[in-house]
Design a protein around this motif. Structure first.
Motif, PDB file in Angstrom:
ATOM      1  N   ALA A  42       0.627  -1.275  -0.597  1.00 27.51           N
ATOM      2  CA  ALA A  42      -0.107   0.427  -0.051  1.00 27.51           C
ATOM      3  C   ALA A  42       0.980   1.585  -0.160  1.00 27.51           C
ATOM      4  N   LEU A  43       1.948   0.887   0.603  1.00 30.96           N
ATOM      5  CA  LEU A  43       2.839   2.190   0.892  1.00 30.96           C
ATOM      6  C   LEU A  43       3.185   2.627  -0.641  1.00 30.96           C
ATOM      7  N   CYS A  44       3.694   1.541  -0.825  1.00 30.76           N
ATOM      8  CA  CYS A  44       4.094   1.655  -2.558  1.00 30.76           C
ATOM      9  C   CYS A  44       3.578   2.223  -4.011  1.00 30.76           C
ATOM     10  N   LYS A  45       2.187   1.812  -3.358  1.00 30.81           N
ATOM     11  CA  LYS A  45       1.249   2.121  -4.370  1.00 30.81           C
ATOM     12  C   LYS A  45       1.165   3.433  -4.175  1.00 30.81           C
ATOM     13  N   ALA A  46       0.822   4.102  -2.662  1.00 32.74           N
ATOM     14  CA  ALA A  46       0.668   5.236  -2.661  1.00 32.74           C
ATOM     15  C   ALA A  46       2.242   6.487  -2.984  1.00 32.74           C
ATOM     16  N   ALA A  47       3.364   5.807  -2.897  1.00 27.73           N
ATOM     17  CA  ALA A  47       4.182   6.626  -3.103  1.00 27.73           C
ATOM     18  C   ALA A  47       3.971   6.921  -5.098  1.00 27.73           C
ATOM     19  N   GLU A  48       3.854   5.572  -5.471  1.00 26.37           N
ATOM     20  CA  GLU A  48       3.758   5.722  -7.660  1.00 26.37           C
ATOM     21  C   GLU A  48       2.804   6.986  -7.545  1.00 26.37           C
ATOM     22  N   ILE A  49       1.470   6.546  -6.861  1.00 25.32           N
ATOM     23  CA  ILE A  49       0.939   7.567  -7.520  1.00 25.32           C
ATOM     24  C   ILE A  49       0.522   9.191  -6.529  1.00 25.32           C
ATOM     25  N   MET A  50       1.284   9.694  -6.012  1.00 32.44           N
ATOM     26  CA  MET A  50       1.686  10.818  -5.353  1.00 32.44           C
ATOM     27  C   MET A  50       3.001  11.367  -6.067  1.00 32.44           C
ATOM     28  N   GLY A  51       3.878  10.444  -6.872  1.00 29.32           N
ATOM     29  CA  GLY A  51       5.236  10.547  -7.551  1.00 29.32           C
ATOM     30  C   GLY A  51       6.308  10.347  -6.732  1.00 29.32           C
ATOM     31  N   PHE A  52       6.435   9.903  -5.258  1.00 29.14           N
ATOM     32  CA  PHE A  52       6.914   9.523  -4.473  1.00 29.14           C
ATOM     33  C   PHE A  52       8.256   7.918  -5.221  1.00 29.14           C
ATOM     34  N   SER A  53       9.453   8.784  -5.262  1.00 27.05           N
ATOM     35  CA  SER A  53      10.450   6.471  -5.121  1.00 27.05           C
ATOM     36  C   SER A  53       9.928   6.549  -4.432  1.00 27.05           C
TER      37      SER A  53
END
Length: 121
Positions: free
Chosen positions: A20-31
């Motif tokens: 979930a963290l990685c998906k949220a990061a991807e959505i918001m443009g964070f590596s």
């Protein structure tokens, strides 16, 4: 609950939080590395494999995910608008939310801001 079932449930929770963290990061443009820094994870890679929900990093990961969810609601689910909001200077913060989120207090401030904005909808 027997020990085997409990360990499996705990492993699932660790894996789900990381995903979930990685998906949220991807959505918001964070590596992955940037997301790891935001949550204060000691390793800068491998967070997608899992994060202990009972750790301090796990608590921050849940806040990061809540930021993503709140922003998703605020902008109607448009990922481009979410990334724009995260990276654009905000008068309320005096800097971009992305910069604010580099500290634990900043992450909390962004989350509270989005919670307040969401309650107005």
């Amino acid at each position: 609950m027997d020990t085997v079932a409990r360990k499996k449930r705990e492993a699932d929770e660790i894996r789900v939080l990381g995903t979930a963290l990685c998906k949220a990061a991807e959505i918001m443009g964070f590596s992955e590395e940037e997301a790891a820094a935001v949550i204060g994870h000691e390793r800068t890679s491998g967070i997608c494999d899992g994060i202990d929900p009972n750790s301090e990093a796990g608590e921050r990961a849940r806040m990061f995910i809540r930021v993503c969810r709140g922003l998703h609601t605020l902008v109607g689910g448009n990922y481009e608008h979410m990334r724009h909001w995260i990276t654009t200077d905000n008068r309320a913060f005096g800097q971009s939310p992305r910069e604010m989120m580099k500290s634990c207090q900043g992450l909390i401030t962004v989350l509270k801001y989005l919670d307040a904005m969401g309650s107005r909808l």
